[in-house]
Structures are given as C-alpha cells and as structure tokens.
Design a protein around this motif. Structure first.
Motif, PDB file in Angstrom:
ATOM      1  N   LEU A  37     -40.525  36.367  22.424  1.00  0.00           N
ATOM      2  CA  LEU A  37     -38.922  35.825  23.354  1.00  0.00           C
ATOM      3  C   LEU A  37     -37.711  35.665  22.212  1.00  0.00           C
ATOM      4  CD1 LEU A  37     -37.496  33.100  23.793  1.00  0.00           C
ATOM      5  CD2 LEU A  37     -39.790  32.485  25.655  1.00  0.00           C
ATOM      6  N   SER A  38     -38.110  34.592  20.963  1.00  0.00           N
ATOM      7  CA  SER A  38     -37.021  33.988  20.381  1.00  0.00           C
ATOM      8  C   SER A  38     -37.031  35.455  19.899  1.00  0.00           C
ATOM      9  CB  SER A  38     -38.153  33.738  19.327  1.00  0.00           C
ATOM     10  OG  SER A  38     -37.844  32.354  20.443  1.00  0.00           O
ATOM     11  N   GLY A  39     -37.873  36.356  18.524  1.00  0.00           N
ATOM     12  CA  GLY A  39     -37.584  37.392  18.326  1.00  0.00           C
ATOM     13  C   GLY A  39     -36.911  38.555  18.888  1.00  0.00           C
ATOM     14  N   LEU A  40     -37.810  38.826  19.633  1.00  0.00           N
ATOM     15  CA  LEU A  40     -37.022  39.698  20.771  1.00  0.00           C
ATOM     16  C   LEU A  40     -35.375  39.261  20.801  1.00  0.00           C
ATOM     17  CD1 LEU A  40     -39.533  40.734  23.275  1.00  0.00           C
ATOM     18  CD2 LEU A  40     -38.858  42.656  21.382  1.00  0.00           C
ATOM     19  N   THR A  41     -34.987  38.682  21.348  1.00  0.00           N
ATOM     20  CA  THR A  41     -33.825  37.781  20.974  1.00  0.00           C
ATOM     21  C   THR A  41     -32.259  37.977  20.069  1.00  0.00           C
ATOM     22  OG1 THR A  41     -34.528  36.209  23.131  1.00  0.00           O
ATOM     23  CG2 THR A  41     -32.028  36.495  22.710  1.00  0.00           C
ATOM     24  N   ALA A  42     -33.401  37.948  19.392  1.00  0.00           N
ATOM     25  CA  ALA A  42     -32.423  37.846  18.192  1.00  0.00           C
ATOM     26  C   ALA A  42     -32.424  39.067  17.710  1.00  0.00           C
ATOM     27  CB  ALA A  42     -32.819  37.318  16.080  1.00  0.00           C
ATOM     28  N   ALA A  43     -33.695  40.132  17.732  1.00  0.00           N
ATOM     29  CA  ALA A  43     -32.966  41.478  17.318  1.00  0.00           C
ATOM     30  C   ALA A  43     -32.004  42.085  19.170  1.00  0.00           C
ATOM     31  CB  ALA A  43     -34.462  42.641  17.593  1.00  0.00           C
ATOM     32  N   PRO A  53     -32.724  45.443  13.253  1.00  0.00           N
ATOM     33  CA  PRO A  53     -33.793  44.560  12.183  1.00  0.00           C
ATOM     34  C   PRO A  53     -35.209  45.170  12.259  1.00  0.00           C
ATOM     35  CG  PRO A  53     -33.674  43.175  14.234  1.00  0.00           C
ATOM     36  CD  PRO A  53     -32.461  44.464  14.411  1.00  0.00           C
ATOM     37  N   LEU A  54     -35.532  44.667  11.166  1.00  0.00           N
ATOM     38  CA  LEU A  54     -37.183  45.104  11.690  1.00  0.00           C
ATOM     39  C   LEU A  54     -38.180  43.853  11.380  1.00  0.00           C
ATOM     40  CD1 LEU A  54     -39.793  47.603  10.583  1.00  0.00           C
ATOM     41  CD2 LEU A  54     -39.763  45.849   8.589  1.00  0.00           C
ATOM     42  N   LYS A 374     -36.440  24.825  18.588  1.00  0.00           N
ATOM     43  CA  LYS A 374     -35.749  23.583  19.400  1.00  0.00           C
ATOM     44  C   LYS A 374     -35.796  24.185  20.617  1.00  0.00           C
ATOM     45  CE  LYS A 374     -32.226  23.134  15.689  1.00  0.00           C
ATOM     46  NZ  LYS A 374     -30.887  22.712  15.746  1.00  0.00           N
ATOM     47  N   PRO A 375     -36.566  22.778  21.574  1.00  0.00           N
ATOM     48  CA  PRO A 375     -36.422  23.484  23.112  1.00  0.00           C
ATOM     49  C   PRO A 375     -34.810  22.612  23.504  1.00  0.00           C
ATOM     50  CG  PRO A 375     -37.548  21.045  22.702  1.00  0.00           C
ATOM     51  CD  PRO A 375     -37.611  22.260  21.152  1.00  0.00           C
ATOM     52  N   SER A 376     -34.489  23.397  25.148  1.00  0.00           N
ATOM     53  CA  SER A 376     -33.623  22.163  25.525  1.00  0.00           C
ATOM     54  C   SER A 376     -33.561  22.251  26.804  1.00  0.00           C
ATOM     55  CB  SER A 376     -32.305  23.559  25.257  1.00  0.00           C
ATOM     56  OG  SER A 376     -32.278  24.388  25.954  1.00  0.00           O
ATOM     57  N   LEU A 377     -32.821  21.476  27.510  1.00  0.00           N
ATOM     58  CA  LEU A 377     -33.069  21.405  28.971  1.00  0.00           C
ATOM     59  C   LEU A 377     -33.121  22.778  29.588  1.00  0.00           C
ATOM     60  CD1 LEU A 377     -30.285  18.056  29.938  1.00  0.00           C
ATOM     61  CD2 LEU A 377     -32.850  17.957  29.748  1.00  0.00           C
ATOM     62  N   VAL A 378     -32.394  24.118  29.265  1.00  0.00           N
ATOM     63  CA  VAL A 378     -31.934  24.805  30.426  1.00  0.00           C
ATOM     64  C   VAL A 378     -33.647  25.228  30.257  1.00  0.00           C
ATOM     65  CG1 VAL A 378     -31.231  26.947  31.385  1.00  0.00           C
ATOM     66  CG2 VAL A 378     -30.420  24.939  29.990  1.00  0.00           C
ATOM     67  N   SER A 379     -33.417  25.917  28.797  1.00  0.00           N
ATOM     68  CA  SER A 379     -35.131  26.569  29.043  1.00  0.00           C
ATOM     69  C   SER A 379     -35.020  27.150  27.308  1.00  0.00           C
ATOM     70  CB  SER A 379     -35.638  28.535  29.780  1.00  0.00           C
ATOM     71  OG  SER A 379     -34.798  29.001  29.415  1.00  0.00           O
ATOM     72  N   TYR A 380     -36.534  27.927  26.673  1.00  0.00           N
ATOM     73  CA  TYR A 380     -36.508  28.656  25.308  1.00  0.00           C
ATOM     74  C   TYR A 380     -35.754  29.724  25.641  1.00  0.00           C
ATOM     75  CZ  TYR A 380     -39.783  25.298  22.486  1.00  0.00           C
ATOM     76  OH  TYR A 380     -39.419  24.829  21.811  1.00  0.00           O
ATOM     77  N   PHE A 381     -35.952  30.303  26.509  1.00  0.00           N
ATOM     78  CA  PHE A 381     -34.735  31.945  26.716  1.00  0.00           C
ATOM     79  C   PHE A 381     -33.245  30.989  26.845  1.00  0.00           C
ATOM     80  CE2 PHE A 381     -38.590  32.248  29.258  1.00  0.00           C
ATOM     81  CZ  PHE A 381     -38.938  33.024  29.027  1.00  0.00           C
ATOM     82  N   ASP A 382     -32.872  30.329  27.261  1.00  0.00           N
ATOM     83  CA  ASP A 382     -31.451  30.277  26.947  1.00  0.00           C
ATOM     84  C   ASP A 382     -30.805  29.853  25.567  1.00  0.00           C
ATOM     85  OD1 ASP A 382     -28.954  29.294  28.375  1.00  0.00           O
ATOM     86  OD2 ASP A 382     -29.704  27.830  27.844  1.00  0.00           O
ATOM     87  N   SER A 383     -31.975  28.550  24.876  1.00  0.00           N
ATOM     88  CA  SER A 383     -32.049  28.439  23.587  1.00  0.00           C
ATOM     89  C   SER A 383     -31.980  29.290  22.960  1.00  0.00           C
ATOM     90  CB  SER A 383     -32.645  27.286  23.413  1.00  0.00           C
ATOM     91  OG  SER A 383     -33.867  27.092  23.874  1.00  0.00           O
ATOM     92  N   ALA A 384     -32.955  30.589  22.883  1.00  0.00           N
ATOM     93  CA  ALA A 384     -32.833  31.445  21.504  1.00  0.00           C
ATOM     94  C   ALA A 384     -32.071  32.478  21.734  1.00  0.00           C
ATOM     95  CB  ALA A 384     -34.271  32.076  21.903  1.00  0.00           C
ATOM     96  N   SER A 385     -31.281  32.456  23.150  1.00  0.00           N
ATOM     97  CA  SER A 385     -30.218  33.578  22.734  1.00  0.00           C
ATOM     98  C   SER A 385     -28.241  32.742  22.452  1.00  0.00           C
ATOM     99  CB  SER A 385     -29.793  33.639  24.584  1.00  0.00           C
ATOM    100  OG  SER A 385     -30.087  34.776  25.160  1.00  0.00           O
ATOM    101  N   ARG A 386     -28.382  31.180  22.459  1.00  0.00           N
ATOM    102  CA  ARG A 386     -27.642  30.444  21.709  1.00  0.00           C
ATOM    103  C   ARG A 386     -27.957  31.155  20.316  1.00  0.00           C
ATOM    104  NH1 ARG A 386     -27.829  25.657  23.401  1.00  0.00           N
ATOM    105  NH2 ARG A 386     -28.650  25.854  25.098  1.00  0.00           N
ATOM    106  N   GLU A 387     -29.147  30.235  19.750  1.00  0.00           N
ATOM    107  CA  GLU A 387     -29.310  30.548  18.442  1.00  0.00           C
ATOM    108  C   GLU A 387     -28.859  32.049  17.490  1.00  0.00           C
ATOM    109  OE1 GLU A 387     -32.567  27.197  18.990  1.00  0.00           O
ATOM    110  OE2 GLU A 387     -32.900  28.989  18.235  1.00  0.00           O
ATOM    111  N   ALA A 388     -29.628  33.019  18.614  1.00  0.00           N
ATOM    112  CA  ALA A 388     -29.168  34.543  18.288  1.00  0.00           C
ATOM    113  C   ALA A 388     -28.525  34.501  18.527  1.00  0.00           C
ATOM    114  CB  ALA A 388     -30.408  35.196  19.258  1.00  0.00           C
ATOM    115  N   ARG A 389     -27.568  34.990  18.951  1.00  0.00           N
ATOM    116  CA  ARG A 389     -26.146  35.167  19.086  1.00  0.00           C
ATOM    117  C   ARG A 389     -25.530  34.737  17.505  1.00  0.00           C
ATOM    118  NH1 ARG A 389     -23.961  32.216  23.536  1.00  0.00           N
ATOM    119  NH2 ARG A 389     -25.405  34.253  25.268  1.00  0.00           N
TER     120      ARG A 389
END
Ligand SMILES: Cc1cc2nc3c(=O)[nH]c(=O)nc-3n(C[C@H](O)[C@H](O)[C@H](O)COP(=O)(O)OP(=O)(O)OC[C@H]3O[C@@H](n4cnc5c(N)ncnc54)[C@H](O)[C@@H]3O)c2cc1C
Length: 398
Positions: A37-43, A53-54, A374-389
C-alpha cells in the motif's frame, strides 16, 4: 554498469502492470522498493506530478503481505480512512474490511493505474554513489536518482528472547503465522505481548472453545474498543489526530473506561503514558478490542506477568505462576527487515528503523525517501498518503 534486472514479470493474477523495465544503462528517475500500500500510494502521487516510477517487489503478486496474513484478519481501522487514493471499497464492504477485501483493493488500484511494477525482484542492497543510488537486485543493478523505500514496517516477524525458549516442548509460532483460530480448539495457548498483535490473537481465540488462554503482558497500554454501543470508534480518529496530544490521550482513556470499566480488575497494568503519546513517541500502535476483554472478564483468558524462563513444558512467570501451554504465540511485533538492505547507508536506529532527519527523507542522503514507516492515529493508508504527497512534491522539485 548493468541495469538489466531480468525479465519483466509484471503480472498479478493476470493483470499486466505497465511497461517492461527500461533497457540496460537506463537511469531511472525514481525507483520504489516495495509495491504494497505504501509503494503504490507513492507511485500514485509521483504520477500526479508527471513522474513514472519503477516499482520493484520481491513477491510475484500485488498485496503479498496482506495475502500472507491470517484469513480471519480484518482492519482495525475504518474503511472510510483505510483506502488508497481515489479508490473506495465496493459498497457492501464491512466497516472494517477483511483481509481479502484489502487484497482486492490493492489489486484493483494497481490494475486501475497500470504502474510499472517488476515482480520477483528482491532488492538486497542500496548504495549511495555520487549523487545517485545503485540498487542491487538478484546480482543485477538498477541506478536511480531517487529511491523510495516502501518495504513495510511489519516486514519481518520479531524474535523472542527468553531464557530456555529453545527447550519449549509445545508448539511455538509468531502471530504472523496464527492461521485458523479453530486449530486451537481445546488447546492451552499462551500469547506473549499485550499490544496490537496480542489483542488481535486473543480477539480471535475468544471466538473458539480453547482450553486456557494466557496473555503475558509486561507493561500496560490503553485499549480501544472496535465498537462502542454499536458505533465504530475508529471513525473519530481523524478528529483525534487533529487534537493536541494530551486531549487524544484523554479521549482514548475515556473511551476505554466507558467500554470496559476498570481494566485493573482483569489484571491489565495501568499504562505509564497515554496511547496517542506512545504511538507518536515509540511508534507502537494502539491495541483494539473485539472480544478479548470480555473473555478476560469471563475468565477464559487470564492476564499474566512477563515470562521469566521456560524449562521444557513449563513456563515460569514473574508473578510466580507456572503454566504448561500447548502453544506459545509470539505477539511481540515485527521489524522492518531493512538492516541488510540499508546497512551501508548508516541511517538505521537500533530497532532497524530509519532515523529521519526531516519528514521522511534522510537529509544526509538526498534522494533517499521512506514511506509507510510511521503509524498514525488514523491509519497506515492515511499516513502513507500524506508522506507520499510530500515526497512526490519534493522529488518533482529535485
Ligand atoms: C496483523 C496486522 C494488522 C494490521 N492492521 C492494520 C489496520 O487495521 N489498519 C492499518 O492502517 N494498518 C494496519 N496494519 C499496518 C499496515 O497497514 C500493514 O503492515 C501494511 O501491509 C503496510 O503496507 P506497506 O506497503 O508499508 O508494507 P507491506 O504491505 O508489507 O508491503 C511491502 C512490500 O515490499 C515488498 N518488499 C519487502 N522487502 C523487499 C525487498 N527487499 N525487495 C523488494 N521488495 C520488497 C514486499 O514483498 C511487499 O509487497 C496491520 C499490520 C499487521 C501486521
């Protein structure tokens, strides 16, 4: 330098994942290691910035981490905040999507965006060479201006360190290999660790007729109910995230108290710090109850102190108890497994997690980024989105 990393497998259950890898000597602008989910969100966010990205993933399919988890697992986080960018779960998905819903969601996302994913590519090391990175994949090399490490924080089951563990005569396994709860029917099960995984295991055990279940805890933690009077508590997490940390701690404490009363009565220790503070400081996720506490109140699960030592069939606890479980489930957590891959870069702390200097970038190593650590109170999906953006915006400006 050879950049050919072998044939492009780029298929997931019949889904073609975009372009073949580029020809030898091609320098990639961005390589993402890990297509979870993190890599796909970053892509996704890199594509938004016009960067293609590759992605390199050692698994042959998308969603390998979720596929490997036990089949009864459902998210602890609400579906409204646990999805990939721009893609909702199908209408009938439950409030807390099940493992297979998550796998399908990841597949649907990868299919929709046709990212350049190269499967079966185990990255063994990342080296910094001048201003670029050399990524070693099965004896071959890929060179990139930017590397996004998205291998997952829960990449490798942790290892218990208890005197006499090797002599244990029962069956020993990690929570990652919990399997079907029915296999514990009639068995005595010792669960080690009162965190998120420990509670997940006891939640599932509480639904089968086991013999004794013991939960060994070292320190206390506040526990959130999955539902409180029918309401999915986690729906409020975006609001909690916005509050000052002391207020989030207090909110979680109050929810716990309303849901369960005084947990000291079932033997759970009082936590020394609030759950939101612990999550931010120590990056330890909050345990979620879905039946475990009731099983403690009914006496089907007994909370015990930490293990002092093991001698054959017998387990000795710090509170003087001696028990003889048939199963010992290690629920003390996971590690990132980054130690070997990033050993030459000198940026990991003693737990094997990256030490960030700024946001999710290693300042002394421009072009090296992390997402999903990094985990967050909301979810990994949510934090991955913030980080990836944020990282996509920074990469676009490099
Ligand atoms: C039991 C459990 C329950 C969870 N429940 C929730 C929840 O309810 N809500 C929530 O938000 N989060 C939850 N999480 C946390 C988090 O969402 C998951 O761990 C999620 O899988 C993290 O996604 P990721 O992409 O960061 O890592 P992963 O899903 O682990 O994906 C990493 C990818 O990287 C690949 N990879 C790893 N190393 C290499 C390498 N060296 N070379 C190439 N590829 C590599 C892997 O094959 C994998 O595909 C849970 C975690 C666990 C363990």
């Amino acid at each position: 330098m050879i950049c050919n990393v072998g044939p492009t497998v780029a298929r997931t259950h019949g889904i073609a994942h975009g372009e073949p890898m580029k020809s030898p000597m091609q320098i990639e602008r961005v390589v993402i290691v890990g297509a979870g989910l993190s890599g796909l969100t970053a892509a996704y966010y890199l594509r938004e910035r016009g960067i293609d990205p590759l992605l390199l993933d050692r698994a042959e399919v998308v969603g390998s981490s979720w596929r490997a988890r036990h089949s009864q697992l459902s998210l602890n986080t609400h579906r409204s905040v646990s999805h990939l960018p721009g893609l909702k779960y199908p209408a009938k998905t439950s409030a807390f999507p099940k493992r297979d819903d998550v796998v399908r969601h990841l597949e649907d996302f990868a299919r929709k965006h046709a990212f350049r994913i190269s499967h079966g590519k185990d990255v063994t090391s990342i080296r910094h060479l001048d201003s670029r990175y050399e990524i070693e994949v099965g004896g071959n090399k890929v060179v990139a201006d930017n590397v996004v490490v998205a291998c997952g924080r829960d990449n490798k089951p942790g290892e218990l360190d208890i005197e006499g563990l090797e002599s244990f005569q029962g069956t020993r396994l990690h929570a990652a290999a919990f399997g079907d709860a029915k296999q514990y029917l009639g068995k005595g099960v010792l669960v080690v660790g009162g965190g998120n995984s420990g509670f997940d295991v006891v939640n599932h055990l509480s639904r089968v007729r086991t013999a004794n279940v013991w939960l060994s805890v070292r320190s206390g933690s506040n526990i959130l109910p999955k539902r409180l009077r029918g309401i999915a508590v986690h729906r409020f997490s975006p609001l909690m995230e916005r509050l000052p940390i002391w207020a989030s701690d207090a909110g979680i404490r109050i929810a716990e108290r309303i849901a369960f009363g005084d947990l000291r009565k079932v033997g759970l220790p009082i936590p020394s710090i609030g759950a939101a503070t612990r999550l931010r400081r120590e990056q330890i996720a909050i345990p979620v109850d879905d039946g475990a506490i009731q099983s403690m109140k009914d006496g089907r699960t007994v909370v015990v102190a930490e293990i002092l030592r093991i001698d054959g069939a017998k387990v000795y606890f710090a509170d003087g108890r001696i028990e003889e479980p048939e199963y010992l489930i290690d629920a003390t957590g996971y590690t990132s497994g980054l130690t070997i891959m990033l050993s030459e870069l000198g940026i990991l702390n003693c737990k094997g997690n990256p030490q960030f200097v700024e946001q999710n970038a290693a300042k002394q190593l421009p072009g090296l980024w992390f997402v999903g650590m990094k985990p967050s109170l909301v979810s990994y999906f949510d934090s991955a989105s913030r980080e990836a953006r944020a990282l996509a915006s920074a990469i676009a400006q490099r």
